[in-house]
Design an enzyme around this catalytic site. Sequence first.
Site, PDB file in Angstrom:
ATOM      1  N   ASN A 110       0.824  -1.209   0.000  1.00  0.00           N
ATOM      2  CA  ASN A 110       0.000   0.000   0.000  1.00  0.00           C
ATOM      3  C   ASN A 110       0.859   1.260   0.000  1.00  0.00           C
ATOM      4  O   ASN A 110       0.468   2.289  -0.548  1.00  0.00           O
ATOM      5  CB  ASN A 110      -0.931   0.008   1.215  1.00  0.00           C
ATOM      6  CG  ASN A 110      -1.962  -1.115   1.170  1.00  0.00           C
ATOM      7  OD1 ASN A 110      -2.182  -1.722   0.130  1.00  0.00           O
ATOM      8  ND2 ASN A 110      -2.581  -1.394   2.297  1.00  0.00           N
ATOM      9  N   ASN A 167       0.158  -1.623  -6.983  1.00  0.00           N
ATOM     10  CA  ASN A 167      -0.222  -2.556  -5.916  1.00  0.00           C
ATOM     11  C   ASN A 167      -1.716  -2.447  -5.598  1.00  0.00           C
ATOM     12  O   ASN A 167      -2.217  -1.326  -5.373  1.00  0.00           O
ATOM     13  CB  ASN A 167       0.566  -2.223  -4.643  1.00  0.00           C
ATOM     14  CG  ASN A 167       0.183  -3.116  -3.472  1.00  0.00           C
ATOM     15  OD1 ASN A 167       0.520  -4.301  -3.453  1.00  0.00           O
ATOM     16  ND2 ASN A 167      -0.533  -2.567  -2.498  1.00  0.00           N
ATOM     17  N   GLU A 168      -2.400  -3.543  -5.579  1.00  0.00           N
ATOM     18  CA  GLU A 168      -3.790  -3.657  -5.093  1.00  0.00           C
ATOM     19  C   GLU A 168      -4.677  -2.475  -5.505  1.00  0.00           C
ATOM     20  O   GLU A 168      -5.411  -1.917  -4.678  1.00  0.00           O
ATOM     21  CB  GLU A 168      -3.804  -3.838  -3.569  1.00  0.00           C
ATOM     22  CG  GLU A 168      -3.209  -5.158  -3.139  1.00  0.00           C
ATOM     23  CD  GLU A 168      -3.434  -5.522  -1.674  1.00  0.00           C
ATOM     24  OE1 GLU A 168      -3.904  -4.673  -0.896  1.00  0.00           O
ATOM     25  OE2 GLU A 168      -3.130  -6.667  -1.315  1.00  0.00           O
ATOM     26  N   TYR A 209      -4.214 -13.697   2.276  1.00  0.00           N
ATOM     27  CA  TYR A 209      -3.814 -13.825   3.682  1.00  0.00           C
ATOM     28  C   TYR A 209      -4.852 -14.697   4.376  1.00  0.00           C
ATOM     29  O   TYR A 209      -6.049 -14.555   4.138  1.00  0.00           O
ATOM     30  CB  TYR A 209      -3.759 -12.447   4.347  1.00  0.00           C
ATOM     31  CG  TYR A 209      -2.651 -11.567   3.811  1.00  0.00           C
ATOM     32  CD1 TYR A 209      -1.330 -11.765   4.207  1.00  0.00           C
ATOM     33  CD2 TYR A 209      -2.918 -10.549   2.909  1.00  0.00           C
ATOM     34  CE1 TYR A 209      -0.304 -10.959   3.729  1.00  0.00           C
ATOM     35  CE2 TYR A 209      -1.897  -9.733   2.421  1.00  0.00           C
ATOM     36  CZ  TYR A 209      -0.594  -9.943   2.828  1.00  0.00           C
ATOM     37  OH  TYR A 209       0.424  -9.150   2.354  1.00  0.00           O
ATOM     38  N   GLU A 260       1.973 -11.571  -2.661  1.00  0.00           N
ATOM     39  CA  GLU A 260       1.740 -11.402  -1.215  1.00  0.00           C
ATOM     40  C   GLU A 260       0.946 -12.608  -0.740  1.00  0.00           C
ATOM     41  O   GLU A 260      -0.173 -12.847  -1.224  1.00  0.00           O
ATOM     42  CB  GLU A 260       0.952 -10.121  -0.896  1.00  0.00           C
ATOM     43  CG  GLU A 260       1.766  -8.861  -1.012  1.00  0.00           C
ATOM     44  CD  GLU A 260       1.015  -7.611  -0.540  1.00  0.00           C
ATOM     45  OE1 GLU A 260       0.221  -7.717   0.425  1.00  0.00           O
ATOM     46  OE2 GLU A 260       1.214  -6.556  -1.152  1.00  0.00           O
ATOM     47  N   GLN A 270       5.470 -10.386   5.270  1.00  0.00           N
ATOM     48  CA  GLN A 270       6.646  -9.692   4.774  1.00  0.00           C
ATOM     49  C   GLN A 270       7.878 -10.374   5.358  1.00  0.00           C
ATOM     50  O   GLN A 270       7.744 -11.442   5.953  1.00  0.00           O
ATOM     51  CB  GLN A 270       6.554  -8.223   5.140  1.00  0.00           C
ATOM     52  CG  GLN A 270       5.300  -7.563   4.524  1.00  0.00           C
ATOM     53  CD  GLN A 270       5.215  -6.038   4.743  1.00  0.00           C
ATOM     54  OE1 GLN A 270       6.077  -5.421   5.327  1.00  0.00           O
ATOM     55  NE2 GLN A 270       4.123  -5.450   4.281  1.00  0.00           N
TER      56      GLN A 270
HETATM   57  O1  AHR Z   1       1.515  -6.784   3.491  1.00  0.00           O
HETATM   58  C1  AHR Z   1       0.691  -5.845   4.127  1.00  0.00           C
HETATM   59  C2  AHR Z   1      -0.279  -5.144   3.171  1.00  0.00           C
HETATM   60  O2  AHR Z   1      -1.203  -6.077   2.711  1.00  0.00           O
HETATM   61  C3  AHR Z   1       0.317  -4.572   1.900  1.00  0.00           C
HETATM   62  O3  AHR Z   1       0.794  -3.289   2.061  1.00  0.00           O
HETATM   63  C4  AHR Z   1      -0.857  -4.565   0.971  1.00  0.00           C
HETATM   64  O4  AHR Z   1      -0.471  -4.688  -0.369  1.00  0.00           O
HETATM   65  C5  AHR Z   1      -1.720  -5.706   1.453  1.00  0.00           C
HETATM   66  O5  AHR Z   1      -3.041  -5.342   1.582  1.00  0.00           O
END
Ligand code: AHR
Length: 512
Positions: A72, A172-173, A244, A292, A355
């Site tokens: 982000n 990104n996203e 996630y 991710e 990360q």
């Molecule tokens: O990895 C944490 C956050 O998760 C990243 O900044 C974003 O791309 C995702 O939503």
Amino acid sequence: MSQARITVDRDFRIGKVPHRIFGSFVEHMGRCVYTGIYEPGHPQADEQGFRRDVLELVKEMGPTVVRYPGGNFVSGYRWEDGVGPVEDRPARLDGAWHTVETNEFGLHEFIDWARLADVEVMEAINLGTRGVEAARSLVEYANHPRGTYWSDLRRSHGAEEPFGIKLWCLGNELDGPWQIGHKTAEEYGRLAQESAKAMKLVDPSIELVAVGSSNRQMPTFGSWEHTVLTHAYEEVDYVSMHAYYQEHDGDAASFLAEAVDMDAFIDGVIATIDAVKAAGKHTKQVDISFDEWNVWYQRGLDTEDQPHQVATKEWTTHPRLIEDTYSVTDAVVVGTLMHSLLRHGDRVKIANQAQLVNVIAPIRSEEGGPAWRQASFWPFARMSQLARGEILQLAVDSPQVPTAKFGDVDAVDAAATWDEQTGRLALFAANRGLQESTELAVELHGLNAAGLRSAELLRVPEGGDRHTANTEQNPEAVTLVPLQQAGIEDGVLHATLPPLSWAVLEVDVSVG
Ligand code: AHR
């Protein structure tokens, strides 16, 4: 004790292990950069301020490629702020994480760190607040040898030779309403196409990742990929995936089976890519960058970790953000997610665990203090060290475990690779059952098992439970231990997998 059987056949291959599937991610977020990989003044810091203790753990874990600088964060970032003399760099507000970015650490520092860590750089550009011009300038700054404004600026900043960054993320996203510069698929598809075109005009050798859906639950999932690729198929090389996972309401069985979701998510994106390929009569192949993925206890969007909530707090540098502590359960899930990625290695060519340090990370560090491995460090480390050669297609016959989310699933989840050159087979297997041990028999077809080189296990430690985790005070509560009950009998590999465990077996094999 239940029984499971896996059949491995040397001729049933998925493809070569993609080197970049063991990637990671460093974002300017929380304490990933500042007090994570970089902390001048720390007793372990080198002359550039890189923490040697963290670097050693990174090398041991073995990521091959690291995505940078966000996330982000990148959607509001001006890359020019992070180059040149440090004293001239401006401090800026990072709206994504409600943080003051000092810009003390920028592109040159990351390149230097990546060289020390022996990882490839995967650079993300800002397509939130910026566009084609900033994107192509950055490629020229990073990759053009000399004799132009941007390349000579790089040289004046001390980097005579180009950085040669091959892999680039086109934002990104941007499908997410939370993203600075959020776009519709039409808007993003055109911008990605034009940015890609301009970037490749500067350096035709680069590889580009188009933004896919932020997760499988996004209302635009599927149509986003379809629209974006309809515009940009010829210009890009990969489409991104993000996912996630977390345990909800104590439902460990469903959580442990989330690789089922990852498998289906990947299959869905492959189907969409290939539909666009067919309809557009394209001949080139676009693949997947799963850039991710991890376990992340998000606890809903109204927690204080989320940007719109922290906005009421003070602006600080490197606040403590989403520093999840990972348990044995989380580590087993991480192992199975990696199995899923490997099983799709014919199409998932890049994957980045998100990360690397402190922020939902396998490595933790304290400011002025120690660094340590989380439980989830281990499956990543062993798979990046041992998965080599060909990914083999496994036939798994496993007892079932009931789950609320996925129905009955295999208790045993596995992946395997075979490296003909070294004569080594690596088998990675999890027992997702919470109650029973499973006796695993692995039959080899076309390969003769000559000996068991190593067998290791991650399990609930003595005196612990499924929530046991490594902490600053007890950094080795969860480690790999020798898998005692493993061996080869009449050419069949045997291993006993305790409940809630992840195992790695290395076998010497010859072609037979
Ligand atoms: O990895 C944490 C956050 O998760 C990243 O900044 C974003 O791309 C995702 O939503």
